[in-house]
Design a protein around this motif. Structure first.
Motif, PDB file in Angstrom:
ATOM      1  N   ASP A 324       0.856  -1.185   0.000  1.00 22.81           N
ATOM      2  CA  ASP A 324       0.000   0.000   0.000  1.00 22.81           C
ATOM      3  C   ASP A 324       0.890   1.232   0.000  1.00 22.81           C
ATOM      4  OD1 ASP A 324      -2.779  -0.572  -0.136  1.00 22.81           O
ATOM      5  OD2 ASP A 324      -2.779  -1.276   1.941  1.00 22.81           O
ATOM      6  N   ASN A 325       0.272   2.401  -0.269  1.00 23.70           N
ATOM      7  CA  ASN A 325       0.986   3.668  -0.155  1.00 23.70           C
ATOM      8  C   ASN A 325       0.008   4.758   0.266  1.00 23.70           C
ATOM      9  OD1 ASN A 325      -0.364   4.644  -2.448  1.00 23.70           O
ATOM     10  ND2 ASN A 325       1.320   4.180  -3.830  1.00 23.70           N
ATOM     11  N   HIS A 326       0.459   5.996   0.263  1.00 19.18           N
ATOM     12  CA  HIS A 326      -0.378   7.102   0.735  1.00 19.18           C
ATOM     13  C   HIS A 326      -1.620   7.297  -0.123  1.00 19.18           C
ATOM     14  CE1 HIS A 326       2.152   8.666  -2.421  1.00 19.18           C
ATOM     15  NE2 HIS A 326       1.413   9.748  -2.510  1.00 19.18           N
ATOM     16  N   ASP A 327      -1.548   6.965  -1.411  1.00 15.25           N
ATOM     17  CA  ASP A 327      -2.696   7.160  -2.300  1.00 15.25           C
ATOM     18  C   ASP A 327      -3.736   6.066  -2.181  1.00 15.25           C
ATOM     19  OD1 ASP A 327      -2.104   9.611  -3.567  1.00 15.25           O
ATOM     20  OD2 ASP A 327      -0.682   8.642  -4.908  1.00 15.25           O
ATOM     21  N   THR A 328      -3.343   4.864  -1.735  1.00 16.68           N
ATOM     22  CA  THR A 328      -4.309   3.756  -1.635  1.00 16.68           C
ATOM     23  C   THR A 328      -4.984   3.726  -0.277  1.00 16.68           C
ATOM     24  OG1 THR A 328      -2.696   2.117  -0.823  1.00 16.68           O
ATOM     25  CG2 THR A 328      -2.870   2.406  -3.213  1.00 16.68           C
ATOM     26  N   ALA A 355      12.783 -11.368  -7.174  1.00 13.11           N
ATOM     27  CA  ALA A 355      12.389 -10.360  -8.161  1.00 13.11           C
ATOM     28  C   ALA A 355      11.841  -9.101  -7.496  1.00 13.11           C
ATOM     29  CB  ALA A 355      11.347 -10.940  -9.114  1.00 13.11           C
ATOM     30  N   GLY A 356      12.170  -7.962  -8.100  1.00 15.21           N
ATOM     31  CA  GLY A 356      11.628  -6.692  -7.652  1.00 15.21           C
ATOM     32  C   GLY A 356      12.421  -6.072  -6.510  1.00 15.21           C
ATOM     33  N   LEU A 357      12.267  -4.748  -6.389  1.00 10.22           N
ATOM     34  CA  LEU A 357      12.868  -3.976  -5.301  1.00 10.22           C
ATOM     35  C   LEU A 357      11.736  -3.576  -4.355  1.00 10.22           C
ATOM     36  CD1 LEU A 357      15.067  -2.332  -3.884  1.00 10.22           C
ATOM     37  CD2 LEU A 357      14.729  -0.537  -5.600  1.00 10.22           C
ATOM     38  N   PRO A 358      11.670  -4.161  -3.152  1.00  7.93           N
ATOM     39  CA  PRO A 358      10.513  -3.919  -2.283  1.00  7.93           C
ATOM     40  C   PRO A 358      10.561  -2.577  -1.571  1.00  7.93           C
ATOM     41  CG  PRO A 358      12.035  -5.435  -1.220  1.00  7.93           C
ATOM     42  CD  PRO A 358      12.587  -5.168  -2.604  1.00  7.93           C
ATOM     43  N   CYS A 359       9.365  -2.014  -1.349  1.00  8.67           N
ATOM     44  CA  CYS A 359       9.210  -0.757  -0.629  1.00  8.67           C
ATOM     45  C   CYS A 359       8.166  -0.955   0.465  1.00  8.67           C
ATOM     46  CB  CYS A 359       8.787   0.360  -1.583  1.00  8.67           C
ATOM     47  SG  CYS A 359       8.681   1.987  -0.792  1.00  8.67           S
ATOM     48  N   VAL A 360       8.573  -0.803   1.702  1.00  9.79           N
ATOM     49  CA  VAL A 360       7.681  -0.940   2.854  1.00  9.79           C
ATOM     50  C   VAL A 360       7.009   0.399   3.126  1.00  9.79           C
ATOM     51  CG1 VAL A 360       7.595  -1.411   5.341  1.00  9.79           C
ATOM     52  CG2 VAL A 360       9.060  -2.799   3.847  1.00  9.79           C
ATOM     53  N   PHE A 361       5.724   0.365   3.448  1.00 13.81           N
ATOM     54  CA  PHE A 361       4.947   1.578   3.684  1.00 13.81           C
ATOM     55  C   PHE A 361       4.990   1.959   5.166  1.00 13.81           C
ATOM     56  CE2 PHE A 361       0.371   3.342   3.990  1.00 13.81           C
ATOM     57  CZ  PHE A 361       0.805   4.632   3.756  1.00 13.81           C
ATOM     58  N   TYR A 362       5.321   3.216   5.435  1.00 15.26           N
ATOM     59  CA  TYR A 362       5.360   3.755   6.801  1.00 15.26           C
ATOM     60  C   TYR A 362       4.063   3.438   7.544  1.00 15.26           C
ATOM     61  CZ  TYR A 362       5.837   7.407  10.436  1.00 15.26           C
ATOM     62  OH  TYR A 362       5.937   8.100  11.623  1.00 15.26           O
ATOM     63  N   GLY A 363       2.926   3.595   6.870  1.00 20.46           N
ATOM     64  CA  GLY A 363       1.635   3.353   7.504  1.00 20.46           C
ATOM     65  C   GLY A 363       1.418   1.909   7.904  1.00 20.46           C
ATOM     66  N   ASP A 364       2.093   0.980   7.235  1.00 22.12           N
ATOM     67  CA  ASP A 364       2.010  -0.417   7.634  1.00 22.12           C
ATOM     68  C   ASP A 364       2.948  -0.712   8.797  1.00 22.12           C
ATOM     69  OD1 ASP A 364       0.089  -1.088   5.750  1.00 22.12           O
ATOM     70  OD2 ASP A 364       1.553  -1.666   4.231  1.00 22.12           O
ATOM     71  N   TYR A 365       4.106  -0.086   8.798  1.00 26.16           N
ATOM     72  CA  TYR A 365       5.075  -0.351   9.861  1.00 26.16           C
ATOM     73  C   TYR A 365       4.649   0.310  11.175  1.00 26.16           C
ATOM     74  CZ  TYR A 365       9.540  -1.257  12.134  1.00 26.16           C
ATOM     75  OH  TYR A 365      10.503  -1.713  12.995  1.00 26.16           O
ATOM     76  N   TYR A 366       4.271   1.590  11.114  1.00 26.89           N
ATOM     77  CA  TYR A 366       3.968   2.344  12.326  1.00 26.89           C
ATOM     78  C   TYR A 366       2.468   2.518  12.583  1.00 26.89           C
ATOM     79  CZ  TYR A 366       8.915   3.585  12.487  1.00 26.89           C
ATOM     80  OH  TYR A 366      10.282   3.536  12.568  1.00 26.89           O
TER      81      TYR A 366
END
Length: 487
Positions: A324-328, A355-366
């Motif tokens: 997820d990200n800020h827009d979703t 495969a792929g370069l992963p990006c963790v979402f701040y909103g999921d972590y915190y």
């Protein structure tokens, strides 16, 4: 070490001007977790001043330094705090990727009388009515900055459309007479050149020259290592080819870049990559939608097809994967939040595979400020440590069941104690027979996520049956490995 990004913000952060200080204070922690790059939110002044998330761009050169739009700091803090946060991240060994928003401007200082033609919202190639004149917010003079850093002022000739007639107090898409839409943009709504606000005319050489100057100034000022590029599908496809290559030549650095091309069709993403000369990565939007659909299918999603139609499958070296990200997030324009129960499975799928370069979402972590997403810090800490220490070596997939799928990583000599087995189920629990290789024969494995008690012992043939609980993920690691039980 495996490369891993974090999007270090979410939409509902408090407007307390303290985020840059939080970022600096968290730098060492992020590095210890195994993150290698940090995507920061737009740092420049937005139309709502200290309450603006940064996507309603007012002044690119005001990083929280000038009294404009009702505040000196941005939502995230002051210029000095921003630069200090970048310095702290760099000191911790992390690359910094600021969010760059060039496509539109909002919050102009004055209106101008402009001749326009209205475009159909659903089909921008269709005009409604004939010529008319409107009062458009297109004059950006930045009186609070007074020409510092750049004397450039924006006027209507630098744009090709707006969405508000201030004189008539009406909303529509008003394309400026004599300024056709860019042809090489996304074809959604017939032509998706226009997104919002005062839309840049990148055919105007003054616009390109100013954006080039801004990019050079920004790099010199911040020392950024690359960029997250906003809304690239709304800008002619060769613009960032020019912009990025120029900045790379000027700086003598590779400058990593990832673009937001929001389209669920992988063919559109690969077309863009080819059209722009593969100068950037793209976020794997189709994979996000697969995650979203799987999370809302009540166990009726075919997990064998989770990577079908994704950029990770088509162009793994150009895909930045995310959950997820800020827009979703709930309430946002691209609202499609992955349900919380499924997120550990998603993060296993992006963090523990090749495969792929992963990006963790701040909103999921915190967790998110609106309370809709609780923090997943405990689960993510385990997965991130496993990515840092264990997710290496040959990958063998077992995507052969409707609900239960898995894979193994055989480890490698460069990462002593590496290797893992991951099993996921979006339905009932069960077991999956998978092979680690004969080098692991006789060694015990444990579920680092704690959902499956007991141990699995690898057979003489290098294989074993690995359990998983219902609607969950099990991460099986060697008991004597880099993250053994005692470690």
């Amino acid at each position: 070490m495996n490369q891993t990004l974090i999007q270090y913000f979410e939409w509902y952060l408090p407007s307390d001007g303290a985020h840059w200080r939080r970022t600096a204070g968290d730098a060492q922690h992020l590095a210890q977790l195994g993150f290698t790059g940090v995507w920061l939110p737009p740092a420049y002044k937005g139309a709502k001043g200290g309450a603006d998330t940064g996507y309603a761009v007012y002044d690119l050169y005001d990083l929280g330094e000038f009294d404009q739009k009702g505040s000196v700091p941005t939502k995230y803090g002051t210029r000095a705090e921003y630069l200090a946060a970048i310095a702290a991240l760099h000191q911790a060994g992390l690359a910094v990727y600021p969010d760059i928003v060039l496509n539109h401007r909002i919050g102009a200082d004055e209106t101008e009388r402009v001749t326009v033609r209205r475009s159909d919202e659903a089909d921008r190639t269709r005009e409604i009515g004939g010529e008319e004149q409107i009062d458009a917010w297109t004059r950006f003079t930045f009186p609070g900055r007074g020409g510092q850093y750049s004397p450039f002022q924006w006027n209507w000739t630098h744009f090709n459309a707006v969405d508000w007639d201030n004189g008539g107090q009406r909303s529509a898409i008003f394309r400026f007479e004599g300024k056709p839409w860019e042809r090489d943009v996304d074809k959604e709504r017939g032509n998706f050149d226009y997104l919002m606000g005062a839309n840049l005319d990148t055919k105007n050489p003054e616009v390109v020259e100013e954006l080039d100057a801004f990019g050079a100034w920004y790099l010199q000022t911040t020392g950024a290592d690359g960029f997250r590029l906003d809304a690239v599908k709304h800008i002619r496809f060769d613009f960032f080819t020019h912009w990025l290559e120029r900045l790379r030549n000027l700086s003598g650095r590779p400058l990593f870049a990832v673009g937001e091309y929001w389209n669920g069709e992988v063919g559109m993403l690969t077309h863009y990559l080819d059209a722009c000369g593969r100068v950037m990565h793209l976020f794997d939007v189709p994979l996000h939608y697969n995650f979203y659909r799987a999370s809302t299918s009540g166990g009726n999603f075919d997990m064998r097809r989770i990577f079908e139609g994704t950029l990770t499958a088509a162009r793994p070296c150009r895909a930045v994967t995310f959950v997820d990200n800020h827009d979703t997030q709930c309430g946002q324009a691209l609202h499609s939040p992955v349900q919380s129960w499924f997120k550990p499975l998603c993060y296993a799928l992006i963090l523990l595979r090749e495969a792929g370069l992963p990006c963790v979402f701040y909103g999921d972590y915190y967790g998110t400020g609106d309370g809709t997403q609780p923090p997943l810090q405990g689960v993510l800490d385990v997965l991130l440590r496993a990515r840092k220490h264990c997710a290496y070596g040959e990958q063998t997939d077992y995507f052969d069941d409707y609900n239960i799928v898995g894979w193994t990583r055989a480890g490698d000599a460069a990462h002593p104690g590496s290797g893992l087995a991951a099993v996921l189920s979006d339905g009932p629990g069960g077991e999956k027979e998978m092979c680690m290789g004969v080098a692991f024969a006789g060694r015990g494995f444990y579920d680092a996520l704690g959902g499956c008690p007991g141990r699995v012992v690898i057979g003489e043939n290098g294989c074993a049956r690995f359990p998983v609980g219902g609607g969950s993920v099990a991460l099986w690691l060697p008991e004597d490995g880099a993250l053994g039980r005692a470690k």
